[in-house]
Write an enzyme that holds these catalytic residues in place. Structure first.
Site: not given
Ligand code: DGJ
Length: 729
Positions: A534, A614
């Site tokens: 928030d 990777e």
């Protein structure tokens, strides 16, 4: 100048670059709301309607005029007990037990700059970019004075609101409701969109037409919660990303909140937002003032994209603070999903070494480094190093990391206490519980009483000692349960209703102290992922871990919902291992990276477990993120698709000068023998020629925006998309 007052007519106008807000004090001193929408420059009172509606109250001073009713008029801040039967903004109990308030206009003040709020987060802005309007209302029958405060950032089309309630009398008054926002919209048809969810699936968008009566989104959990977000969007039924009207409101508050929208008997809409009154009862003693948290509002006549741009800018530049608010964020490696509680210094250094070799900037040591914390049943509150795991302590670990060229970050969960901890054995009274009852546990833990100054002092001291004991550049501030058992020995029996809000004030006080004392530390908020995502937390922590769900496919949806109000830099987002620990899904590492790059980027796995190919990809991803991070964090963000209902998620970042654009996406499923998906770009220069880095082709901006571009042919599920465009000089 953005604020205009006509003293003759009582009209107040707040004018931003593209919007206008109007209210008027009428002949009875009632402050009516006239308008929030596109700029009109015209007194919108002519739109007001005075119907004679049965069963609607009429104020006494209107005599026998049955058409003047607070039940039907659009009002600026509605009160309980004066014949307005819709949801109200404020309710107070007087010393005689009655609970009416009849607020009438008393006066106003205008000042340069943006007001601040004591002890609460608020938008801040310089004097040359903001103004403040305060309208003072007074109860006709008591000494309650209410100041409605409006902050204006005209260039950003942002208006903020909060309310101060003063008791100027000589007996206490009990506030049972004190909303931050009451907004009446007397015209038009509206839908609402809110953001619901659960742990590991936060901020899912839900848009519905308004039904007659009240609809609500709220939290009673003591935090803003995973389940509903303190943000809401009202939009016209035809509103899209790029067209139609919408109003957005974000409550800058991290505790229990309530947003209610009522569609009334006259087809008018009222939006009320603020602290959840179900967990609120506040004694306002003589001479005291109560300040509500702030609501940040914006209106757009051009759809939700413009609204999001306004919110991204105001939150990134005028809510987030500190050294890191606009700075490039470090690329992190977090050990949580790599080790959980099972680590020692050697293991951590092994993870760090590999990460450093691939270009990661900082290692974050997550839960388990302190006290007797070998699982989630013990140790919370004991903020001293677990020397069995880290024999040389944090100083030695941070030194070794620094030698690898890495910074060091650390996890805390300051607001919590385990019953199996030194802290609990010494201070059981610091845990929240109702004395005559067994407490409710959640994740085996109890919550510390943040209203107690001794608790805050302990936390400040113990965390400061840790921060001083090593070279620590980052804190992850976690919070892993909802709160109940509201009771504190710090308040009298009658005032226990103040505790939930005082908890939040205590939390903010501690955050303010720590962020001030350690200005070079980057604070990242977290609450089991995005359970306290928030604008209140963003005032202290410029980024928040977005979700514990690190599955790239699911993240496209979570981050989509988050993007309506919160800036991309605020979204903590990591690449994790596959099969994913929350869903078991396997997605390509490039998909995980592209998704995590729509945020403040990092990794959360042991990179040693990856193949050489990777690893090579990871080091390229880090280079790419660093290359694009300025564009990703400072650029304008465009939602090019709806991943909740569509077959792919595609989003775009465009630099403010429009010379550069980055399109990212995930094609969810590959189907054979079908035409490639096409996506239209937005926000480009129509006449510019853009070179697509990936194939060297040149495209006209107008063509990309009107005709679009083919997304690459996908192979396998959750196929990654990345296209980088630069305007040719
Ligand atoms: C919840 C957080 O969201 C996770 O990232 C991790 O820090 C755990 N808590 C640790 O307990």
């Amino acid at each position: 100048m953005a604020i205009f007052v006509n003293e003759k007519t009582g009209l107040f106008q707040i004018i931003t670059d593209n919007t206008e807000y109007q209210m008027k004090a009428d002949k009875y001193g009632v402050l009516k709301h006239l308008w929030y929408g596109e700029k009109t420059g015209y007194d919108m009172e002519y739109l007001q309607n005075y119907p004679d509606v049965g069963f609607s109250g009429n104020i006494y001073d209107a005599g026998n005029d049955r058409t003047y009713s607070l039940d039907t008029l659009p009002l600026e801040y509605a009160c309980e007990g004066v014949g307005d039967y819709r949801i109200t903004g404020i309710s107070a109990v007087h010393s005689d037990g009655s609970c009416a308030l009849d607020l009438r206009y008393k006066g106003y003040r205008i000042s340069r700059g943006k007001y601040g709020i004591n002890g609460l987060p608020a938008v801040y802005a310089d004097e040359n970019e903001s103004e403040t309007l305060e309208i003072i209302l007074r109860d006709k029958y008591s000494n309650i004075e209410v100041t409605l405060r409006y902050g204006v950032l005209p260039k950003l089309d942002i208006i903020t609101r909060c309310v101060s309630i003063a008791n100027n009398g000589n007996v206490p008054v009990i506030l049972t409701k004190a909303a931050s926002l009451c907004l009446d919209i007397a015209y038009g048809e509206w839908e609402w969109m809110h953001f619901h969810g659960r742990h590991t699936m936060e901020r899912v968008t839900e848009r519905s037409p308004l039904i007659h009566g009240i609809q609500e989104s709220s939290s009673k959990r003591g935090t803003s919660s995973h389940h509903q977000n303190p943000s809401v969007l009202l939009c016209s039924p035809d509103c899209t990303e790029t067209s139609g009207s919408c109003i957005g409101a974000v409550l800058a508050y991290s505790g229990s909140f309530k947003t209610q929208i009522e569609l009334d008997q006259q087809e008018q809409v009222r939006l009320v937002m603020g602290i959840n009154p179900e967990l609120f009862r506040w004694e306002l003693k003589p001479s005291e003032v109560f300040d509500t948290p702030e609501v940040i509002m914006s209106y757009s006549a051009n759809g939700m994209e413009k609204l999001s741009h306004n919110f991204h800018k105001v939150i990134r530049e005028h809510v987030c603070r500190g050294k890191y608010k606009l700075a490039k964020r470090p690329v992190l490696i977090n050990n949580w999903e790599a080790t959980y509680f099972d680590f020692n210094e050697e293991k951590i250094l092994g993870i760090a070494e590999q990460a450093a070799a691939l270009g990661v900037d900082m290692l974050v040591l997550d839960d388990g480094w302190f006290g007797k914390r070998n699982d989630d049943c013990s140790g919370l509150g004991d903020w001293f190093v677990n020397e069995e795991k880290l024999c040389g302590g944090l100083g030695s670990l941070s030194k070794k990391l620094n030698e690898m060229g890495m910074k060091f970050g650390l996890w805390f969960e300051p607001e919590m206490i385990s019953e199996d901890s030194e802290l609990y054995r010494t201070h059981p009274e610091w845990a929240i519980r109702i004395p005559s009852r067994d407490p409710i546990r959640s994740r085996y833990q109890l919550v510390l009483d943040m209203t107690n100054p001794d608790v805050r002092e302990y936390l400040f001291e113990s965390m400061s000692n840790i921060l001083k004991s090593a070279d620590i550049s980052y804190i992850k501030w976690d919070m892993n349960r909802s709160i109940c058992d509201w009771y504190t020995p710090c308040l009298s029996a009658e005032n226990q209703g103040e505790m939930p809000h005082r908890y939040v004030l205590g939390l903010y006080e501690l955050l303010e102290q720590l962020t001030t004392a350690f200005p070079n530390v980057l604070f990242e908020g977290c609450s089991g992922g995005g359970g306290r995502f928030d604008a209140g937390m963003l005032y202290y922590c410029p980024q928040i871990w977005c979700s514990d769900d690190t599955d790239a496919y699911e993240r496209t949806k979570i981050q989509y919902g988050t993007s309506f109000f919160y800036p991309i830099s605020a979204v903590g987002s990591h690449v994790s291992a596959v099969p994913n620990h929350q869903t078991g899904r396997i997605t390509p590492i490039e998909t995980r990276a592209v998704t995590a790059m729509a945020g403040s980027f990092g990794y959360e796995l042991d990179l040693n477990t990856l193949s050489n190919e990777e690893k090579q990809e990871v080091s390229e991803q880090i280079v790419r993120f660093k290359k694009y991070s300025e564009l990703i964090h400072n650029g304008l963000y465009y939602r090019l698709s709806d991943p909740i209902n569509g077959k792919f998620a595609v989003w775009e970042f465009v630099s403010e000068d429009k010379n550069e654009a980055l399109v990212h996406g995930v094609i969810f499923q590959t189907e054979p023998n079908r035409t490639q998906y096409r996506i239209k770009l937005r926000g480009l220069l129509p006449e510019a020629d853009y070179r697509l880095e990936e194939n060297g082709e040149i495209y006209k901006g107008r063509a990309l925006m009107n005709g679009g571009i083919l997304l690459p042919k996908s192979w396998g599920d959750n196929f990654p998309v990345q296209m980088h465009f630069t305007a040719e000089a």
